[in-house]
Design an enzyme around this catalytic site. Structure first.
Site, PDB file in Angstrom:
ATOM      1  N   TYR A 549       0.811  -1.217   0.000  1.00  0.00           N
ATOM      2  CA  TYR A 549       0.000   0.000   0.000  1.00  0.00           C
ATOM      3  C   TYR A 549       0.846   1.269   0.000  1.00  0.00           C
ATOM      4  O   TYR A 549       0.310   2.377   0.024  1.00  0.00           O
ATOM      5  CB  TYR A 549      -0.995  -0.036   1.171  1.00  0.00           C
ATOM      6  CG  TYR A 549      -1.824  -1.292   1.081  1.00  0.00           C
ATOM      7  CD1 TYR A 549      -2.504  -1.581  -0.096  1.00  0.00           C
ATOM      8  CD2 TYR A 549      -1.866  -2.226   2.110  1.00  0.00           C
ATOM      9  CE1 TYR A 549      -3.217  -2.761  -0.241  1.00  0.00           C
ATOM     10  CE2 TYR A 549      -2.582  -3.408   1.967  1.00  0.00           C
ATOM     11  CZ  TYR A 549      -3.250  -3.667   0.785  1.00  0.00           C
ATOM     12  OH  TYR A 549      -3.948  -4.837   0.640  1.00  0.00           O
ATOM     13  N   HIS A 590      -0.561  -8.623  -0.648  1.00  0.00           N
ATOM     14  CA  HIS A 590      -0.033  -8.783   0.707  1.00  0.00           C
ATOM     15  C   HIS A 590       1.334  -9.436   0.729  1.00  0.00           C
ATOM     16  O   HIS A 590       1.768  -9.933   1.746  1.00  0.00           O
ATOM     17  CB  HIS A 590      -1.008  -9.586   1.574  1.00  0.00           C
ATOM     18  CG  HIS A 590      -2.238  -8.808   1.898  1.00  0.00           C
ATOM     19  ND1 HIS A 590      -3.348  -8.833   1.103  1.00  0.00           N
ATOM     20  CD2 HIS A 590      -2.506  -7.929   2.892  1.00  0.00           C
ATOM     21  CE1 HIS A 590      -4.267  -8.021   1.603  1.00  0.00           C
ATOM     22  NE2 HIS A 590      -3.777  -7.461   2.677  1.00  0.00           N
TER      23      HIS A 590
END
Ligand SMILES: Cc1ncc(C[n+]2csc(CCOP(=O)(O)OP(=O)(O)O)c2C)c(N)n1
Ligand SMILES: [Mg+2]
Length: 801
Positions: A549, A590
């Site tokens: 992110y 992730h």
């Protein structure tokens, strides 16, 4: 009008003097814009973007702006900079010409195009000035709305200084948090996500931020109807207005040509923000662009006759003039007199700026011409050299490129002659002198840069306890927070639960909600909070929950943080620590490890990739002793792995830019970093069983990279190289290879083809199998090394496939 007069209880004479002085500044600024455009059209400057049509509101903003305050704005703010006494006429033109000298162009030493403003926060040696004694402007960047995230942090710093006990609130940076951060933005740029993200965050945080929108209804050629719902930013932000029940914003709307109303609006805004720490939005409407958007293109192409006529009528300086005459501050004649005097003054300033810019270059030109004449006299190529020399001498207004190109061309001609050395020496010396003007200060050049910190090793008790990695991180943060009261950490889930991996467990209880804070899901402004607070002397640690992110924040890291020292030639800094966790979880978003993308986007920020939590903690301890920004990527799968517990928490320091050899070996050098190292170590063990003895090097720090050139020393021994990581092919592994082969001349020692082993080009798939088939596995590493050794000794290591 009465407001200004009554509030300060000025006599009419004093009031008149103040208004006339304001008027003079507005006219100076306008004249600079007009003349500036001419300088571009006649070729003396390359590009111009000016503040014409936005002068009057900036006078009002400057009146309310106090020492210690900060601006974070954009390219229209020249009048403001002049009104706060931070830019002269000559400096305006120096910026336009790109004068590569900080004494002449204090905004960026010619590195930025004109209209990108900054003040100096740092002394010559890189140490802080007392920012409470001066009016401050954080250095502008070009991407529209890129000034917003930083603005949030500049404002939040006041809140921290006012409310956190333990930081001396009479510092170089704040007096009781009384400082306002002033933002400016164009109406069209409010369409950017960064604008809305910042507005929301400042409302949540309740920080002293006064946001001005300069609304001229256009963004270059695109009208407000394509930019803003209802064509009105304050209308659609109405829901942010505070009321008796809820905190929020004070929203003020004012016409940009109405001087007395503007002065009142800005006084009111300042009072609310400064005293109550409530953010204020001032929507300044009905502004114009007398010369269109910039020197590229003309606005007659997209504004109709009515609009152009209205703009002429409502030109803010014209309206100010009419008002001054109407209330007898001055007569038309008196104002004409000011106008004429200003015209003369601006012309003189422009001329002085031009001579200051071009004279030193002319001296360099003469120096080279003389040298070339001298060389020509005894050269076989006399005629050709003289032609180069006279062409150069004939350039009336030379730039440095003219000079150096001539010198380098002539050098080729005389490569075999005696005069060559003299010219070669001249060129080398010239480049040595000039290059830093364009390339210095990418990193800190102060005595606090990352290379100046000495390593301190972790110390262990005799029977050191083995604990989960996250305990080491947590206890080290505890030590940091108590050792440095100006440190603070914030991010998604970083406060109450102490981050998703509990590396900050219990810290909020101990150090309070302001220092250990939860943040909204808004990576770009989390970054901006960090930049702004670091620019005001705090030591923020901005946490980005997962490395994947970071992309939301990478723009602001790249455009703002990474360029800060460079674009101010070392006059501003933001020693921000960015904490994140990455590598080797599972799934497309992730487990990414896009290190190549990151290191190429953020040159100017250090990038550290510790393989375990002790190393990571040591990096934080090192960074807090330095004045530079850095990204630290913790290993996501390392929080529950056991590590020995050091006793000197907060004190041990991992050196930056230094590699570590994890295993010595003689057959091949394996270079890697982060979580992947555990796989490399396993593969090396298995390879040893068949007699292949690999040396393993942990890079630890991608930027800066192996400053001691230790990797090439290993190559000199093993003569073989494999770089392993889990980025895409051609990502960080290609960078590492370039550093070793090119920078360290590693190619000299190679007996086998140097190789890389990276992940697949796609994002890694979910689950254990997804991981196995997406990223380098122990078997992949084993077989890659084996294949290299097979080429060396096929009998001993026969083909596997
Ligand atoms: C991210 C980004 N996109 C595009 C541009 C090119 N650009 C420069 S100024 C501008 C228009 C800005 O209009 P506005 O915000 O209304 O400010 P104004 O110039 O009208 O004062 C654009 C599109 C840019 N600088 N940055
Ligand atoms: Mg606009």
């Amino acid at each position: 009008m009465t407001q200004i007069a009554s509030k300060k209880e000025l006599s009419f004479e004093d009031f008149k003097t103040e208004v006339l002085n304001d008027y003079r500044i507005a006219v100076i600024s306008r004249e600079c814009s007009l003349l500036g455009r001419r300088e571009v059209l006649t070729g003396k400057a390359k590009f111009g973007i000016f503040g014409d049509g936005k002068e009057v509101p900036q006078l009002a903003m400057a009146k309310a702006f106090k020492n210690g305050d900060f601006r974070s704005g954009y390219y229209r703010d020249q009048t403001f900079m002049m009104a706060i006494g931070q830019m002269t006429i000559q400096q305006f033109f120096a910026g336009l010409y790109g004068h590569a000298d900080i004494d002449h162009d204090p905004m960026s030493a010619g590195r930025q195009m004109g209209g990108h403003f900054a003040t100096h926060s740092l002394n010559e040696d890189g140490s802080w000035k007392n920012l409470t004694l001066q009016k401050n402007s954080s250095a502008d960047i070009s991407p529209t709305a890129g000034q917003m995230p930083r603005l949030l942090g500049l404002a939040q710093a006041s809140k921290i200084y006012r409310n956190v006990s333990g930081i001396n609130n009479k510092t170089n940076f704040s007096i009781n948090g009384n400082e306002i951060a002033w933002g400016t933005i164009g109406n069209a740029s409010t369409s950017e996500g960064l604008f809305f993200e910042t507005i929301n965050a400042a409302g949540v945080l309740q920080v002293p931020m006064v946001m001005s929108v300069w609304d001229d209804e256009y963004g270059i050629s695109v009208h407000a109807k394509y930019q803003t719902t209802k064509e009105n930013i304050s209308e659609i932000l109405k829901g942010f207005q505070r009321d008796n029940e809820n905190k929020g914003y004070e929203i003020i709307r004012v016409k940009g040509w109405d001087y007395p109303a503007l002065v009142t609006a800005y006084e009111q805004a300042a009072q609310i923000a400064r005293e109550e720490h409530v953010p204020v939005l001032i929507h300044v409407q009905e502004l114009t662009q007398p010369q269109g958007h910039s020197t590229s293109g003309s606005h007659e192409r997209y504004k109709n006759a009515d609009r152009l006529a209205w703009e002429a009528d409502y030109d803010c300086i014209r309206q100010m003039k009419l008002w001054m005459i109407a209330i007898n501050i001055a007569t038309q004649e008196e104002l004409d007199e000011i106008d004429n005097a200003v015209k003369k003054g601006v012309l003189e300033g422009k001329k002085a700026a031009w001579s200051a810019f071009v004279d030193p270059i002319k001296t360099e030109q003469k120096e080279l011409v003389a040298l070339l004449e001298n060389i020509a006299a005894s050269s076989e190529n006399k005629v050709f050299i003289q032609k180069f020399s006279s062409d150069l001498a004939g350039i009336k207004e030379p730039i440095r490129k003219d000079i150096i190109v001539t010198a380098r061309k002539v050098l080729r001609l005389i490569a075999k002659e005696n005069g060559k050395n003299q010219l070669a020496q001249w060129i080398t010396a010239y480049i040595e002198k000039i290059q830093p003007k364009f390339s210095s200060n990418l990193f800190s050049e102060s005595s606090q840069n990352v290379l100046s910190v000495e390593e301190v090793r972790p110390q262990y008790a005799e029977n050191a306890e083995e604990v989960d990695g996250r305990i080491i991180i947590r206890d080290n943060f505890d030590a940091i927070f108590s050792k440095y009261p100006e440190t603070l950490v914030f991010g998604e889930d970083a406060g109450n639960i102490g981050d998703v991996n509990q590396g900050l467990e219990g810290m909020q209880e101990k150090y309070g909600e302001l220092r250990v804070a939860d943040a909204g899901i808004r990576e770009a402004t989390i970054l901006g909070q960090g930049i702004g607070m670091a620019m005001r002397g705090l030591r923020p640690i901005a946490e980005i929950q997962y490395l994947d992110y970071l992309l939301y924040a990478i723009q602001i890291m790249s455009d703002d943080l990474a360029t800060l020292q460079y674009r101010t030639k070392g006059k501003q800094k933001a020693p921000l620590i960015i904490r994140t966790r990455g590598h080797r979880l599972e799934g497309i978003w992730h487990s990414g490890s896009p290190m190549g993308m990151i290191i190429n986007a953020i040159r100017g920020i250090h990038v550290l990739v510790p393989r375990n939590m002790t190393k990571a903690a040591g990096f934080y301890n090192t960074l807090l002793e330095t004045d530079e920004p850095a990204l630290v990527v913790e290993c996501l799968n390392g929080y529950r792995l056991k590590e020995a517990m050091p006793v000197n928490m907060g004190e041990f320091k991992t050196p930056i830019g230094v590699v570590e050899t994890l295993k010595e070996g003689k057959d091949i050098t394996l270079v890697s970093y982060g979580s992947t190292l555990r796989l490399v170590e396993q593969a090396a063990k298995e390879l040893l069983e068949i007699g292949i003895d690999a040396e393993i090097i942990d890079v630890q720090s991608l930027l800066p990279f192996d400053i001691n050139h230790d990797i090439v020393k290993s190559l000199a021994k093993t003569n073989r190289l494999l770089v392993i990581d889990e980025d895409v092919p051609g990502g960080a592994s290609a960078y590492i290879l370039q550093q070793i082969l090119d920078e360290q001349n590693g190619y000299k020692y190679l007996d086998s083809k140097p190789e890389t082993l990276a992940a697949k080009a796609h994002r890694p798939a979910y689950g254990t199998d997804g991981d196995y088939f997406s990223k380098p596995s122990v078997e992949d590493i084993y077989e890659k090394v084996y294949a290299i050794m097979n080429e060396v000794n096929p009998e001993k290591f026969p083909n596997l496939y």
